[in-house]
Write a protein that holds these residues in place. Structure first.
Motif, mmCIF file in Angstrom:
data_model
loop_
_atom_site.group_PDB
_atom_site.id
_atom_site.type_symbol
_atom_site.label_atom_id
_atom_site.label_comp_id
_atom_site.label_asym_id
_atom_site.label_seq_id
_atom_site.Cartn_x
_atom_site.Cartn_y
_atom_site.Cartn_z
ATOM 1 N N ALA A 167 5.183 -1.834 -2.115
ATOM 2 C CA ALA A 167 4.445 -2.367 -3.267
ATOM 3 C C ALA A 167 3.037 -1.785 -3.248
ATOM 4 N N ASN A 168 2.585 -1.356 -4.409
ATOM 5 C CA ASN A 168 1.221 -0.813 -4.475
ATOM 6 C C ASN A 168 0.615 -1.110 -5.834
ATOM 7 N N ARG A 169 -0.726 -1.260 -5.807
ATOM 8 C CA ARG A 169 -1.491 -1.467 -7.033
ATOM 9 C C ARG A 169 -1.199 -0.334 -8.013
ATOM 10 N N THR A 170 -1.243 0.891 -7.538
ATOM 11 C CA THR A 170 -0.887 2.054 -8.362
ATOM 12 C C THR A 170 0.574 2.375 -8.058
ATOM 13 N N VAL A 171 1.484 1.863 -8.870
ATOM 14 C CA VAL A 171 2.903 1.896 -8.497
ATOM 15 C C VAL A 171 3.441 3.332 -8.421
ATOM 16 N N GLU A 172 2.824 4.244 -9.166
ATOM 17 C CA GLU A 172 3.294 5.643 -9.147
ATOM 18 C C GLU A 172 3.234 6.221 -7.721
ATOM 19 N N LYS A 173 2.236 5.784 -6.935
ATOM 20 C CA LYS A 173 2.123 6.302 -5.569
ATOM 21 C C LYS A 173 3.257 5.766 -4.694
ATOM 22 N N ALA A 174 3.630 4.510 -4.930
ATOM 23 C CA ALA A 174 4.762 3.927 -4.196
ATOM 24 C C ALA A 174 6.056 4.645 -4.595
ATOM 25 N N ASN A 228 0.928 -4.830 6.052
ATOM 26 C CA ASN A 228 -0.156 -4.509 5.121
ATOM 27 C C ASN A 228 -0.798 -3.179 5.501
ATOM 28 N N GLY A 229 -0.616 -2.192 4.649
ATOM 29 C CA GLY A 229 -1.234 -0.875 4.861
ATOM 30 C C GLY A 229 -2.238 -0.576 3.767
ATOM 31 N N THR A 230 -2.774 -1.619 3.131
ATOM 32 C CA THR A 230 -3.844 -1.397 2.147
ATOM 33 C C THR A 230 -5.189 -1.542 2.857
ATOM 34 N N SER A 231 -6.222 -1.027 2.191
ATOM 35 C CA SER A 231 -7.567 -1.221 2.752
ATOM 36 C C SER A 231 -8.273 -2.391 2.076
ATOM 37 N N ALA A 232 -7.511 -3.235 1.338
ATOM 38 C CA ALA A 232 -8.112 -4.373 0.630
ATOM 39 C C ALA A 232 -8.893 -5.280 1.582
ATOM 40 N N GLY A 284 0.831 -1.199 0.000
ATOM 41 C CA GLY A 284 0.000 0.000 0.000
ATOM 42 C C GLY A 284 0.862 1.245 0.000
ATOM 43 N N ALA A 285 0.299 2.328 -0.490
ATOM 44 C CA ALA A 285 1.047 3.594 -0.539
ATOM 45 C C ALA A 285 0.108 4.760 -0.282
ATOM 46 N N GLY A 286 -0.892 4.512 0.584
ATOM 47 C CA GLY A 286 -1.836 5.564 0.939
ATOM 48 C C GLY A 286 -1.387 6.284 2.202
ATOM 49 N N GLY A 287 -2.350 6.933 2.846
ATOM 50 C CA GLY A 287 -2.055 7.749 4.020
ATOM 51 C C GLY A 287 -1.450 6.956 5.166
ATOM 52 N N ALA A 288 -1.885 5.707 5.350
ATOM 53 C CA ALA A 288 -1.394 4.920 6.480
ATOM 54 C C ALA A 288 0.098 4.631 6.313
ATOM 55 N N VAL A 289 0.501 4.191 5.131
ATOM 56 C CA VAL A 289 1.917 3.881 4.898
ATOM 57 C C VAL A 289 2.753 5.162 4.988
ATOM 58 N N MET A 330 -1.897 -1.454 17.300
ATOM 59 C CA MET A 330 -1.452 -0.174 16.727
ATOM 60 C C MET A 330 -2.473 0.920 17.017
ATOM 61 N N LEU A 331 -3.752 0.568 16.836
ATOM 62 C CA LEU A 331 -4.816 1.553 17.050
ATOM 63 C C LEU A 331 -4.796 2.070 18.484
ATOM 64 N N VAL A 332 -4.644 1.150 19.431
ATOM 65 C CA VAL A 332 -4.654 1.553 20.842
ATOM 66 C C VAL A 332 -3.365 2.318 21.183
ATOM 67 N N ASP A 358 -0.850 -6.681 9.953
ATOM 68 C CA ASP A 358 -1.941 -6.059 9.194
ATOM 69 C C ASP A 358 -2.423 -4.833 9.950
ATOM 70 N N MET A 359 -2.321 -3.650 9.345
ATOM 71 C CA MET A 359 -2.827 -2.450 10.035
ATOM 72 C C MET A 359 -4.344 -2.514 10.188
ATOM 73 N N VAL A 360 -4.979 -3.313 9.348
ATOM 74 C CA VAL A 360 -6.429 -3.485 9.432
ATOM 75 C C VAL A 360 -6.761 -4.391 10.627
ATOM 76 N N TYR A 361 -7.933 -4.223 11.200
ATOM 77 C CA TYR A 361 -8.390 -5.060 12.304
ATOM 78 C C TYR A 361 -9.891 -5.237 12.128
ATOM 79 N N ASP A 414 -2.775 -8.453 13.927
ATOM 80 C CA ASP A 414 -3.693 -7.446 13.364
ATOM 81 C C ASP A 414 -3.412 -6.065 13.953
ATOM 82 N N GLY A 415 -4.146 -5.049 13.463
ATOM 83 C CA GLY A 415 -3.839 -3.656 13.804
ATOM 84 C C GLY A 415 -4.500 -3.125 15.061
ATOM 85 N N CYS A 416 -5.114 -4.016 15.881
ATOM 86 C CA CYS A 416 -5.750 -3.559 17.131
ATOM 87 C C CYS A 416 -4.751 -2.841 18.040
#
Ligand SMILES: NC(=O)c1ccc[n+]([C@@H]2O[C@H](COP(=O)([O-])OP(=O)(O)OC[C@H]3O[C@@H](n4cnc5c(N)ncnc54)[C@H](OP(=O)(O)O)[C@@H]3O)[C@@H](O)[C@H]2O)c1
Length: 274
Positions: free
Chosen positions: A150-157, A188-192, A127-132, A242-244, A214-217, A238-240
């Motif tokens: 690594a990102n689906r949209t490689v330009e962002k990475a 994993n910092g994607t929202s997939a 992922g290459a969004g705000g979280a990463v 990290m969140l806390v 996984d940043m997701v939880y 999981d990301g629990c």
């Protein structure tokens, strides 16, 4: 009563009110922590009104972290480098101070709560969004051997790699270019995962004893955790935590008291089960 809130759009799903209520109970603080669903065009005015009316601190979530960075009169080093702010407060001189606690939260969860290592490891960030972007300064400060984004949209990475270029080896890539390579720690910092998906990763990219985070939880194991266990990861977290942990750092910035996080992580997991 001291007032705090998380600002996002949408924000109804946020667990921050639950977490800060537990911190308040634990530290004997009298505070209220609310949810503010604010559209991007209303963000600046909403922040100004909140602090003008005596609000003590804000957490900032999607899609406002970059705008919060722009609004801040002062920024911590991590916030400055990532150009993203998730914690705001107004100092005695009326200056808006911006921090980013996501990276500290991630590093504390991996190294402190789970006893993992980042220093010297080959990292793969998905992922290459705000979280990463937000966690990069804290990860770089741990001195990993290398970071591949690594990102689906490689330009962002590629843009992130340019932005954070320095002494640590960094590279941007598509997922399908990872075949034949190996990593010690995957984050994993994607929202997939929110759609029950995992980024399309090739087989065999986990080194011996690799860890996956996984940043997701959510309720139970995330899709990325399930993938990691299937691939033979030594740990899949999981990301629990990290969140806390990021919330605890915000609480500390606002109130000068560091809450105990272990019981709150357990309590959060229990509420997610229901
Ligand atoms: N645990 C915590 O404390 C914590 C803190 C912050 C964030 N998070 C979580 O981290 C996740 C990402 O947040 P964010 O702020 O970075 O969001 P974001 O800025 O919207 O970025 C989303 C990222 O996910 C990728 N993505 C989305 N769907 C995908 C799919 N089906 N396959 C592959 N990649 C996909 C996007 O790729 P493209 O660029 O190609 O679109 C992008 O890199 C969210 O789920 C959020 O809840 C957790």
């Amino acid at each position: 009563m001291d007032r705090y809130a998380v600002v996002g759009h949408p924000v109804a799903h946020s667990k921050s009110p639950f977490i800060h209520a537990r911190f308040a109970e634990q530290t004997g603080a009298e505070l209220e922590y609310g949810l503010m669903d604010v559209a991007p065009e209303d963000f600046t005015q909403a922040v100004k009104s909140f602090f003008d009316e005596g609000g003590c601190g804000l957490n900032i979530t999607l899609p406002h972290k970059q705008r919060a960075w722009e609004l801040s009169d002062w920024r911590s080093d991590g916030a400055e480098r990532s150009e993203a702010v998730n914690t705001l407060f107004c100092d005695d001189d009326g200056r808006l101070r911006g921090h980013n606690t996501d990276g500290i939260g991630l590093v504390r969860d991996i190294t402190g709560n789970h006893g993992g290592r980042i220093k010297g490891q080959r990292l793969l960030l998905l992922g290459a969004g705000g979280a990463v972007r937000g966690v990069m300064p804290a990860l770089l400060a741990q001195k990993p051997a290398s970071i591949c984004i690594a990102n689906r949209t490689v330009e962002k990475a590629e843009s992130l790699v340019r932005h954070f270029a320095g002494p640590i080896a960094m590279q941007a890539t598509h997922y399908d270019e990872l075949a034949g390579r190996q990593f010690d720690l995957l984050i994993n910092g994607t929202s997939a995962g929110l759609d029950g998906k995992v980024p399309a990763l090739p087989e065999g990219i986990l080194a011996d004893s690799a860890w996956c985070y996984d940043m997701v939880y959510g309720r139970g194991q995330t899709p990325f955790q399930a993938w990691a266990m299937d691939q033979g990861a030594e740990q899949a977290i999981d990301g629990c935590g990290m969140l806390v942990e990021q919330a605890a750092q915000s609480f500390y910035i606002w109130r000068g008291v560091m809450p105990n996080t272990a019981g709150v992580i357990t309590a959060l997991r229990q509420t997610l089960q229901h």
